[in-house]
Design a protein around this motif. Structure first.
Motif, PDB file in Angstrom:
ATOM      1  N   ARG A 191       0.832  -1.215   0.000  1.00 23.40           N
ATOM      2  CA  ARG A 191       0.000   0.000   0.000  1.00 23.40           C
ATOM      3  C   ARG A 191       0.861   1.257   0.000  1.00 23.40           C
ATOM      4  O   ARG A 191       0.660   2.173  -0.819  1.00 23.40           O
ATOM      5  N   ALA A 206      -4.346   5.008  -2.133  1.00 22.04           N
ATOM      6  CA  ALA A 206      -3.911   4.302  -0.923  1.00 22.04           C
ATOM      7  C   ALA A 206      -4.351   5.018   0.336  1.00 22.04           C
ATOM      8  O   ALA A 206      -4.397   4.421   1.418  1.00 22.04           O
ATOM      9  N   VAL A 245      -1.913  -1.354  -7.085  1.00 21.62           N
ATOM     10  CA  VAL A 245      -1.257  -0.693  -5.971  1.00 21.62           C
ATOM     11  C   VAL A 245      -0.146   0.212  -6.475  1.00 21.62           C
ATOM     12  O   VAL A 245      -0.023   1.351  -6.086  1.00 21.62           O
TER      13      VAL A 245
END
Length: 489
Positions: free
Chosen positions: A128, A244, A449
């Motif tokens: 993350r 994130a 991500v």
């Protein structure tokens, strides 16, 4: 119950060895060598003593005689950084921290203490946080970055070009990276001598390192709050707005990570490459003759004189073995970049050409490999090239053996690099370019991500008249315009 011993040697009790100060066994408790103090003035020599005494992994002492491991072997370093199941960067498992041996006032605590950053995280949390950093990195336009580096090179050279003398460390290498990074992060107004000096001080483990860290963090947290309220086209804004969802503290700590790592690495890299150019006639002849490019010269320097000599730290999550040494759960280990790069197992001939080989340890490896290495390379490549074009006759003003160095556990850098050249008139710098970013992906399309770096097309130059400058009577030829475009001017 008797607490488990956390020995940093293969002996059952390292304290049962010769007394402190024994000349045959170093100067620390248990005969261990210190990575600070008089013996550590020559870290390169100390690493080779450790290699001869212990092999690829050696027990050492940090400040306050806190025990640690120095990983000296190239393969052993790669094994450590590539095995997150065995080694972590989360210092909260460090035995010396848990038992109070290394207190909160330890000089290296700003570099060791756990922070909410990707470098100290694992698993999904690491993905993350690192994804947010890589996503923000992908928005930096490389062409605009090169243009800005060229602009600041001209600004810096203008300050000393008429004198015919300069110190390329304090007047160039220490300033160009900070100017570029302040622009990238979105805080060009913060660039000044104090920020340069406190950033360098923070990494030295000095008595003022903690105060320097507080000063740098105060600047970065103000920037975070300002960009949270007023987003702009800069790295900080994209980091804040990444899917994130980083908190303000996470944003500030990652800004610190990028600033410290990229600044120190690039400042040292710039000075090291320039030193080799000025002291090695063959090296410079190859550059001038076209047999070697500046990026190749930079890569060779990353082998021979890496910007960071060692990185704190990795910590064992379980009892294990590395380089023939017994590593206990909770032990701390250095990523030994400089000694690993000259490991006889991978470089039996240190004079061999390594310019096409990127397997050095300068940027680490594994899950925590430096995410900003391309920025550092761009600043070094462009800055060195622009400086040599501006001062083609630059020469070292002293003998090479008169150059002075300063070293800490984490890095070794030149104190100064005095040069002479034919005095020249300052160049007219028409405008101050900005480092713009590419279009940010829409949140609904940014499912991954880590955001991949896009392929960027060069942006056309704005006409001179748009910059508020009269158009010249005679413009450059087509070939000259092509060269200017290629070099980022």
């Amino acid at each position: 119950m008797t607490p488990e011993s956390h020995s940093l040697t293969d002996t059952d009790d390292p304290m049962s060895g010769p007394p402190p100060g024994c000349p045959a066994h170093g100067t620390g408790p248990g005969g261990l060598r210190r990575l600070y103090g008089p013996e550590a003035q020559d870290l390169a020599g100390l690493y080779e003593k450790l290699r001869a005494e212990h092999g690829a992994v050696a027990p050492v002492l940090l400040h306050n005689d806190v025990r640690f491991w120095m990983v000296l072997g190239h393969g052993e370093n790669l094994h450590m950084v590539s095995n997150p199941a065995i080694y972590t960067r989360d210092s909260r498992v460090w035995t010396a921290l848990l038992d109070g041996t290394a207190g909160a006032d330890h000089p290296l605590m700003p570099l060791i203490a756990w922070q909410p950053i990707c470098s100290h995280a694992e698993g999904d949390e690491h993905l993350r946080l690192r994804g947010a950093v890589m996503g923000a990195m992908s928005t930096i336009n490389p062409r605009d970055l090169r243009r800005y580096i060229n602009h600041w090179t001209e600004q810096l050279v203008n300050k000393f070009c008429e004198r015919g003398t300069a110190d390329l460390v304090s007047q160039f290498a220490e300033h160009l990276p900070m100017a570029a990074l302040c622009e990238i992060l979105g805080m060009p107004e913060e660039y000044d001598d104090r920020l340069v000096q406190t950033t360098r001080d923070l990494l030295k483990g000095t008595d003022t390192a903690i105060a320097s860290n507080e000063y740098v963090m105060s600047i970065l947290m103000r920037l975070t709050l300002r960009r949270r309220a007023e987003p702009a086209d800069d790295f900080t804004s994209y980091l804040i707005n990444h899917p994130a969802g980083l908190t303000d503290d996470e944003v500030g700590q990652h800004l610190r990570l990028v600033l410290l790592a990229a600044y120190e690495a690039t400042a040292n890299l710039l000075a090291n490459v320039l030193r080799v150019v000025l002291t090695d006639p063959g090296f410079r002849a190859q550059l001038n003759g076209g047999q070697m490019t500046v990026p190749q010269a930079v890569e060779q320097s990353l082998w021979d004189e890496p910007p960071f000599s060692a990185v704190l730290g990795y910590f064992a999550k379980q009892d294990t073995e590395l380089g023939g040494q017994r590593i206990r759960k909770g032990d701390g280990l250095f990523l030994g970049i400089a000694p690993g790069n000259i490991d006889p197992q991978v470089r039996p001939d240190l004079k061999a050409n390594m310019r096409g080989n990127r397997s050095h340890l300068a940027f680490g490896g594994g899950p925590h490999e430096c995410p900003g290495q391309d920025i550092g390379r761009a600043i070094a490549d462009t800055g060195v090239d622009a400086l040599l074009k501006r001062l083609p006759d630059v020469q070292l003003a002293v003998e090479e053996d008169e150059l002075r160095w300063t070293a800490s556990i984490s890095s070794r850098h030149l104190v100064e690099l005095p040069v002479v050249f034919d005095p020249a008139s300052p160049q007219d710098i028409m405008r101050r370019p900005g480092v713009n970013t590419v279009t940010r992906p829409r949140p609904d399309s940014d499912k991954a991500v880590a955001v991949p770096r896009p392929t960027l097309e060069p942006r056309p130059e704005a006409p001179e008249s748009e910059a508020g400058t009269p158009e010249p009577v005679r413009g450059p030829s087509a070939w000259q315009r092509f060269l200017r475009w290629w070099r980022g001017y």
